[in-house]
Design an enzyme around this catalytic site. Structure first.
Site, PDB file in Angstrom:
ATOM      1  N   GLY A  44      37.158  56.042  73.162  1.00 37.74           N
ATOM      2  CA  GLY A  44      36.892  56.316  71.758  1.00 37.74           C
ATOM      3  C   GLY A  44      36.263  57.661  71.435  1.00 37.74           C
ATOM      4  O   GLY A  44      35.750  57.841  70.338  1.00 37.74           O
ATOM      5  N   SER A  52      34.759  62.016  82.365  1.00 35.61           N
ATOM      6  CA  SER A  52      34.157  61.320  83.498  1.00 35.61           C
ATOM      7  C   SER A  52      32.657  61.289  83.328  1.00 35.61           C
ATOM      8  O   SER A  52      32.093  62.047  82.539  1.00 35.61           O
ATOM      9  CB  SER A  52      34.482  62.051  84.802  1.00 35.61           C
ATOM     10  OG  SER A  52      33.690  63.219  84.881  1.00 35.61           O
ATOM     11  N   THR A  63      31.812  62.505  75.186  1.00 35.23           N
ATOM     12  CA  THR A  63      31.320  62.535  73.818  1.00 35.23           C
ATOM     13  C   THR A  63      30.062  63.403  73.725  1.00 35.23           C
ATOM     14  O   THR A  63      29.885  64.174  72.792  1.00 35.23           O
ATOM     15  CB  THR A  63      31.038  61.111  73.313  1.00 35.23           C
ATOM     16  OG1 THR A  63      32.178  60.303  73.611  1.00 35.23           O
ATOM     17  CG2 THR A  63      30.797  61.094  71.827  1.00 35.23           C
ATOM     18  N   LYS A  69      23.364  59.280  73.620  1.00 34.77           N
ATOM     19  CA  LYS A  69      23.438  59.453  75.076  1.00 34.77           C
ATOM     20  C   LYS A  69      24.654  58.672  75.578  1.00 34.77           C
ATOM     21  O   LYS A  69      25.328  57.982  74.812  1.00 34.77           O
ATOM     22  CB  LYS A  69      22.165  58.917  75.750  1.00 34.77           C
ATOM     23  CG  LYS A  69      20.894  59.645  75.360  1.00 34.77           C
ATOM     24  CD  LYS A  69      19.702  59.270  76.259  1.00 34.77           C
ATOM     25  CE  LYS A  69      19.169  57.884  75.951  1.00 34.77           C
ATOM     26  NZ  LYS A  69      17.922  57.568  76.695  1.00 34.77           N
ATOM     27  N   GLY A  81      29.741  55.189  78.022  1.00 37.59           N
ATOM     28  CA  GLY A  81      31.019  54.768  78.595  1.00 37.59           C
ATOM     29  C   GLY A  81      30.895  53.892  79.820  1.00 37.59           C
ATOM     30  O   GLY A  81      31.530  52.847  79.922  1.00 37.59           O
ATOM     31  N   GLU A  82      30.084  54.308  80.756  1.00 39.92           N
ATOM     32  CA  GLU A  82      30.021  53.595  82.028  1.00 39.92           C
ATOM     33  C   GLU A  82      28.869  52.596  82.154  1.00 39.92           C
ATOM     34  O   GLU A  82      29.013  51.593  82.855  1.00 39.92           O
ATOM     35  CB  GLU A  82      29.921  54.607  83.172  1.00 39.92           C
ATOM     36  CG  GLU A  82      31.134  55.502  83.265  1.00 39.92           C
ATOM     37  CD  GLU A  82      30.888  56.658  84.209  1.00 39.92           C
ATOM     38  OE1 GLU A  82      31.339  56.582  85.355  1.00 39.92           O
ATOM     39  OE2 GLU A  82      30.216  57.621  83.796  1.00 39.92           O
TER      40      GLU A  82
END
Ligand SMILES: Cc1cc2nc3c(=O)[nH]c(=O)nc-3n(C[C@@H](O)[C@@H](O)[C@H](O)COP(=O)(O)OP(=O)(O)OC[C@H]3O[C@@H](n4cnc5c(N)ncnc54)[C@H](O)[C@@H]3O)c2cc1C
Ligand code: SF4
Ligand code: FES
Ligand code: FES
Lengths: 328, 160, 754
Positions: free
Chosen positions: C483, C520, C525, C705, C708-709
């Site tokens: 996103g 990655s 973002t 912050k 994603g992961e």
């Protein structure tokens, strides 16, 4: 995929003649949900496919006072949603509902389910020429065998993948096979044959023979059935173990019991020891633990599937317990 | 190498199509590679993910696991018949509003399974939704938003 | 802070086309004259290719090119990876490739390629692979770098000497596959010397460099386009496939397409590295942690890929999650003849945190302390770790530091612990699950985590005001499904004072976007967003300057709101289209190296699970899950919730059901399918509460912050600790499949009886 020809016969008779191959590698195809897998993997390489889908003779569920006749071309979705089956043959509806996914159930057929080939990963991979494919080694016996047999395996330790077969045997169903020359009917239990009979097949079908229908006798009064299936995940999975139980009560006493276990042997396995534990017992006196232990009588684990013994035993106890509780 | 071929008529999105097909082609191959209907996705080609889901006579099936030769005169419905991005149908609108997709690769399949579900059950419980969509994998695991989207779709359709 | 666009759940940027089937993924691309490729793969886990006779394949009608190690450009795709090599290192390694009129024709042609192999000894067990006498898979030996990566702060011997109690535990995690639903696809087409490649990609610029190197052509001759991506989860950063199709296309003189089958994806795609980890913790009786020593042995398989980054990240939790002066991490990374590992969402962090947070649970138990209380007492605080800062004052602080003495830019870990434990009703857990009987038993577990917070490598972004007044943000990054193509225009729109819908996005084309790193480490973002924001600020001042001139008002009296420039105190206004009509197109560019010289920028979280274990079947049902995250300010709550829920559900597979299996005798992958590599389906999806801590990071763009992961990290600890709480057996080897749970129960019952 290598080139192949799809032939659309219009009668079972014609299909059987076509399937008798005469040297051309030929397979029957119904929904194709299992067979196409094997063809795409290159494990089966037919030149001709005889399409059973359009054979109206093999369609439909016929409800009679004496029981049910089900065409082999009936889809699993039809079985799972049929109100008579849900009410009177619960184990069959539950088994059908437990198969794969809605998409597969909308296409996969009863005949295909009973005749589907094993899921042993060595069998399904062209990297291994195992005994079932005419080789000399069973790679599973000494390899990764957590999903393999604890009963009835010797030279080949597959488990039979069909959910329906387990339920049908407990429901005392019979199966009709037709070829161009003849038709025969036998108990579903007798239809399956282990590696000791023919390591290359899982049943007694002869070339050109087609499963046309399955019949289930009406259950005696005061009978109930159940199918429980253990799997590693709830969505889309084959059984690591399954149990179908059909019980009839006379008053408070178990007058008849049929217990079949699946996912544990090269054929759906009649657990006769568990049945004898049950028959003649008053409902309140059934020792569930004893039933479970009897269900895995003589089971022997391979290196990675010891859990199946505990699992099957527990599942058999649970199935009987759950079924008995439905009378209360 | 050259496969056996036949002329057949396929009913795709309400239109009969005359087409010559190789007998080994799956319905998915015909849709994507011959007819250019690439909304159905190939995630596994084994009937295990549902990305290729289309409706056959209104019921969801895996188009990858059916030979085109076996389709016969049954009606095939693909995502392309639902609505385009400037004119979303209520199911698509619900998935947009509730973020029922991330990478979107599974999304056409989910939408068609949802359509079949809502066509036969206008007011599904969460249990019905999970069962009805159990043949569609979403590896982004956007399942939570997908379930919300289906509920929203049922609501939008009921509102008319 | 009140914003108009940031913090709002605007619809995902590219979702409408995904809902209609109009989106074009790499697999949907069809070029005139395009051929189809298939790859011949090694049947041996380790072998030298002595010769290949492809004449029969070449002679088949419909076959247009055959690629073998003997006719392939000899450049490198990666330092230890050729396009095609004369040594094969796992079953499934690429041997040769064919381009033909159809996939079926290419597939059948493979069968007529004759390969002569010299079979070599092989090793699939990492413990064996690191032994000095093990067969070497690459020159230079199997242990990467020849020695472990050792990172330490303080002195662990002293730390253990201070301890009243030492707990040591070992754990293993299996290889499992990201298995994005979209398989890898690459299409290559040459126009003279210039190559265009469409591929499922995580970074078009990185792919361009790698392809130029492999094919030995100039970078300016490579154009990489990343169409809509059917997700990556960190995967899909390799270019071997694209290099193969490029070489085939060159030799055939026609465009070539290659799509991996699902089985190839599992075998030749990249997996999360399997690990074996031992954690040793020293504590005082009051619960103070005095030393943590962690040793990880990680299997990178046949190729290095991102292994060094993964083994590094596996240690970060043990180095930094608990306040402790004396810590050491020894990371061993080894080659084996297994399919290759690679980047997969959160890299080594899930493996490391599983071992760490399982051990800490034991420590708390041994101390007789509630494990939440133990974590509240010992988690790293805003001030960071004890010790001296080593990084020079003018240098950016690493997002995975080892040194102490550096504070965090923000640290909401305590909030996560408090909010999460409340939501799961941690305090009431024993009471509500007391006196359980029957075969289904409930338990509650938790785990916390730390992860790098977003700053990545240098990146760029452009902002354009087009002559017609429309706006566009351009960056070389990819939206891999997480996103960023929504969050970045949200930030841009907020800064500029326009609507989200007014900002168009152009990502993922190496010819027309500026350099950007691969998507990655949850950095896209944060980093590219910051660059876009800087470019936006400059664009805004240019717009205001132009408007100021034309309106005859000082620029500082003007503002942009709702897409219109207006006087702050008056009624005079100008649309952006009117400004653009005067200025013509304006483009601003920003480059930056994201990060902070004063602070560590990290994300945090705490996960809690309530499970029910069926002691008959060994199945684990997750009844309630709480994921509390500090990812700073949340740009789009709906997308963020989706991201967290998705990560949690994805990693239920890692905790409970997923595992790649190879046959020990042959190295053949046995379960390369969605049916057998058992990821979560909608049936497994639990009831998840997603909680975001109230944190606004002073460094991140709009206070955000990384997100994603992190959702992937806390799952295995929470689930495994909950299973322990329910049935009193601890699973040390993931996944916690029914067979392991039933076997463990069996052992426990036998011991109980004995
Ligand atoms: C993802 C997935 C998950 C699955 N999960 C399950 C599961 O959980 N439980 C389960 O039981 N099955 C499962 N299956 C197997 C599924 O293929 C069968 O359940 C299905 O019923 C097969 O029916 P079909 O009509 O598609 O068979 P086909 O694929 O058409 O045929 C299967 C085999 O039977 C033969 N055959 C078919 N019909 C006849 C006939 N009338 N007479 C003689 N031979 C015949 C064919 O020649 C072929 O060898 C799964 C399959 C898939 C792809
Ligand atoms: S169990 Fe049977 S099918 Fe499997 S490897 Fe052994 S012989 Fe082959
Ligand atoms: S592509 Fe058909 S089910 Fe996966
Ligand atoms: S949204 Fe990516 S697979 Fe479902």
């Amino acid at each position: 995929m290598k080139p192949l020809e799809v032939i659309n016969p219009s009668t079972v008779q014609e299909a059987s003649q076509l399937a008798q191959s005469n040297g051309t590698p030929t397979n029957l195809i119904a929904g194709g949900t299992d067979l196409l897998d094997e063809i795409k993997e290159g494990v089966v390489r037919p030149d001709k496919l005889v399409n059973l889908v359009s054979l109206t003779e093999m369609q439909g569920i016929n409800v009679k006072p004496s029981g049910l006749d089900i065409g082999a071309g009936t889809t699993l979705a039809e079985l799972a949603s049929h109100s008579d089956i849900i009410r009177d043959y619960a184990a069959l509806a539950q088994a059908a509902e437990s198969v794969a996914t809605p998409q597969i159930r909308n296409v996969g057929t009863l005949g295909g389910n009973l005749c589907q080939r094993p899921r042993c990963w060595y069998y399904r991979s062209i990297s291994f020429l195992c005994r079932k494919k005419g080789g000399t080694t069973c790679f599973a016996a000494l390899g990764e065998n957590k999903y393999h047999a604890i009963l009835g395996g010797s030279d080949c330790v597959i488990v039979h993948p069909s959910d329906l077969a387990v339920a049908l045997i407990s429901l005392d169903a019979s199966i009709t096979l037709s070829s161009a020359a003849s038709t025969r009917t036998m108990p579903v239990e007798k239809f399956f044959a282990g590696p000791d009979v023919n390591i290359m097949a899982e049943n007694v079908l002869t070339p050109g023979e087609i499963v046309t229908s399955v019949s289930i006798p009406a259950l005696p009064a005061n009978s109930k059935s159940i199918y429980l299936k253990a799997k590693e995940r709830q969505g889309m999975d084959f059984a690591t173990s399954s149990v179908a139980v059909a019980l009839t009560l006379a008053g408070d006493v178990v007058s008849s019991a049929r217990v079949t276990i699946g996912g544990v042997a090269p054929i759906p396995w009649r657990a006769t020891a568990a049945e004898s534990v049950l028959v003649g017992k008053a409902v309140g006196n059934v020792d569930l633990k004893e039933v479970g232990e009897a269900a895995v009588h003589r089971a022997k684990a391979l290196e990675h599937n010891g859990y199946k013994i505990r699992l099957t035993s527990g599942l058999a106890s649970r199935a009987v317990e759950t079924l008995l509780s439905q009378w209360r | 190498m050259v496969g056996v071929r036949s002329h057949v008529t396929l009913n795709v999105n309400q239109a009969p199509l005359d087409i010559e097909i190789d007998h080994r082609w799956t319905l998915l191959h015909v849709l994507r590679d011959e007819l250019g209907l690439t909304g159905a996705k190939r995630g596994c080609d084994r009937g295990e993910c549902g990305a290729c889901t289309v409706l056959l006579d209104g019921k969801p099936i895996c188009s990858c696991q059916m030979l085109a030769m076996q389709v016969g005169d049954r009606q095939v419905t693909t995502i392309e018949s639902l609505g385009d991005s400037s004119n979303l149908n209520p199911i698509q609108q619900a998935f947009l509003d509730k973020d029922g997709g991330q990478c979107g690769f599974c999304t056409p399949g989910f939408l068609l399974s949802t359509k079949a579900l809502l066509d036969s059950n206008a007011n599904p419980s969460e249990w019905d939704i999970r069962n009805g969509l159990a043949g569609n994998l979403c590896r982004c695991n956007a399942y939570g938003r997908i379930i919300e989207s289906v509920k929203e779709a049922a609501r939008l359709i009921a509102e008319g | 802070m009140a914003y108009n666009v940031v913090g709002k759940s605007v619809p995902r940027y590219d979702l409408p086309e995904k809902l209609t089937g109009e989106s074009k993924y790499a697999g949907d691309i069809k070029l005139p004259g395009m051929l189809h490729a298939k790859v011949l793969r090694s049947p041996h886990p380790h072998a030298r290719i002595l010769s290949i006779d492809a004449s029969a394949a070449e002679a088949l009608t419909g076959v247009h090119a055959v690629l073998t190690p003997f006719n392939t450009p000899t450049g490198r795709v990666a330092p230890d990876l050729a396009i095609l090599d004369t040594t094969v290192r796992f079953v499934g390694d690429e041997v040769a490739a064919v381009a033909a009129d159809s996939e079926d024709a290419a597939q059948e042609a493979l069968a007529s390629i004759k390969v002569e192999y010299e079979v070599l000894p092989f090793v699939t067990d990492p413990r064996e692979a690191i032994k000095s006498y093990a067969t070497a898979i690459h020159s230079g030996g199997n242990l990467i770098g020849g020695e472990p990566l050792i990172l330490s702060r303080g002195n662990i011997e002293e730390g253990f000497a201070e301890a009243d109690l030492v707990v040591e535990e070992s754990f293993t995690t299996p290889a499992h596959a990201g298995a994005a639903l979209e398989p890898r696809v690459a299409v290559a087409s040459w126009d003279g010397d210039r190559l265009t490649v469409w591929k499922s990609s995580r970074g078009v610029h990185a792919d361009k460099l790698s392809l130029a190197s492999a094919l030995q052509i100039g970078q300016e001759n490579v154009h990489v386009i990343g169409p809509t991506m059917g997700a990556g989860y960190g995967n899909k950063d390799e270019t071997r496939l694209a290099a193969i199709v490029s070489a085939l296309a060159k030799s055939a003189g026609r465009p070539v397409r290659l799509e991996l089958t699902r089985e190839e994806e599992f075998v030749a795609g990249r997996k999360r590295h399997s690990t074996e980890t031992t954690v040793k913790v020293g504590v005082k009786n009051d619960g103070t942690v005095t030393a943590i020593h962690t040793i990880t042995l990680m299997d990178t398989g046949a190729y290095l890929s991102s292994g060094p980054g993964v083994v590094r990240r596996a240690g970060q939790g043990a180095l930094y999650l608990y306040r402790c002066a004396n810590v050491q991490y020894d990371g061993y990374l080894t080659y084996t003849n297994q399919p290759s590992g690679g980047s997969y969402r959160a890299l080594g962090a899930p493996q490391g945190h599983f071992a760490l947070e399982s051990t800490m649970e034991k420590v708390a138990e041994a101390l007789g302390m509630d494990s939440l209380e133990f974590r509240l007492k010992n988690h790293v605080g805003p001030e960071g770790q004890p010790g001296e800062r080593i990084t020079p004052a003018d240098q950016i602080i690493d997002t995975q530091p080892v040194e102490g003495g550096v504070p965090f830019s923000s640290n909401g870990l305590q909030q996560c612990l408090e909010l999460g434990s409340e939501a799961i009703d941690w305090q009431g857990r024993h009471e509500r699950n007391a006196n359980q009987s029957g075969s289904r038993l409930r338990g509650v577990g938790m785990g916390m985590f730390i992860y790098r917070g977003g700053p990545g490598t240098p990146t760029n972004a452009w902002m354009t005001l087009n002559a017609d007044g429309t706006l566009q943000v351009t960056a070389g990054t990819m939206d891999v499904g997480e996103g960023n193509s929504t969050a970045i225009p949200q930030m841009v729109a907020e800064e500029l004072g326009v609507a989200y819908e007014d900002v168009k996005v152009l990502f993922g084309d190496s010819d027309i976007t500026p350099e950007a790193p691969i998507t990655s480490g949850s950095t896209a973002t944060f980093s590219t967003g910051q660059a876009a924001l800087n470019a936006t600020k400059e664009l805004k001042s240019k717009i205001l300057a132009a408007a100021s001139e034309s309106m005859g008002m000082p620029a500082n009296n003007l503002e942009i709101a709702n897409g219109v420039v207006k006087a702050k105190d008056g009624i005079a206004s100008m649309t952006l289209a009117e400004v653009a009509a005067i200025t013509g197109q304006i483009r601003t560019e920003a480059s930056l190296t994201p990060g902070s010289t004063d602070f560590i920028v990290n994300s945090f979280g705490a996960h809690f699970a309530e499970v029910e274990v069926d002691t008959v079947t060994g199945n684990v049902d997750v009844l309630h899950y709480v994921a509390a995250h500090d990812s700073g300010n949340v740009i789009n709550p709906q997308l963020a919730t989706n991201q967290v829920e998705g990560g949690v559900s994805q990693m239920l597979g890692f905790a409970l059901t997923e595992q790649m299996l190879t046959d020990p005798g042959s190295g053949v992958t046995l379960n390369g399918s969605f049916l057998e590599h058992k990821g979560a389906t909608i049936q497994e999806f639990p009831n998840i509460d997603v909680i975001f801590a109230d944190v606004y990071d002073p460094v991140g763009p709009f206070g955000m912050k990384a997100l994603g992961e992190p959702p992937n990290i806390g799952v295995a600890p929470a689930i495994i600790n909950a299973i322990y709480d329910a049935i009193g057996v601890r699973i040390h080897d993931l996944p916690a499949t029914p067979d392991k749970i039933l076997d463990a129960l069996d052992r426990k019952e036998r011991e109980g009886r004995a």
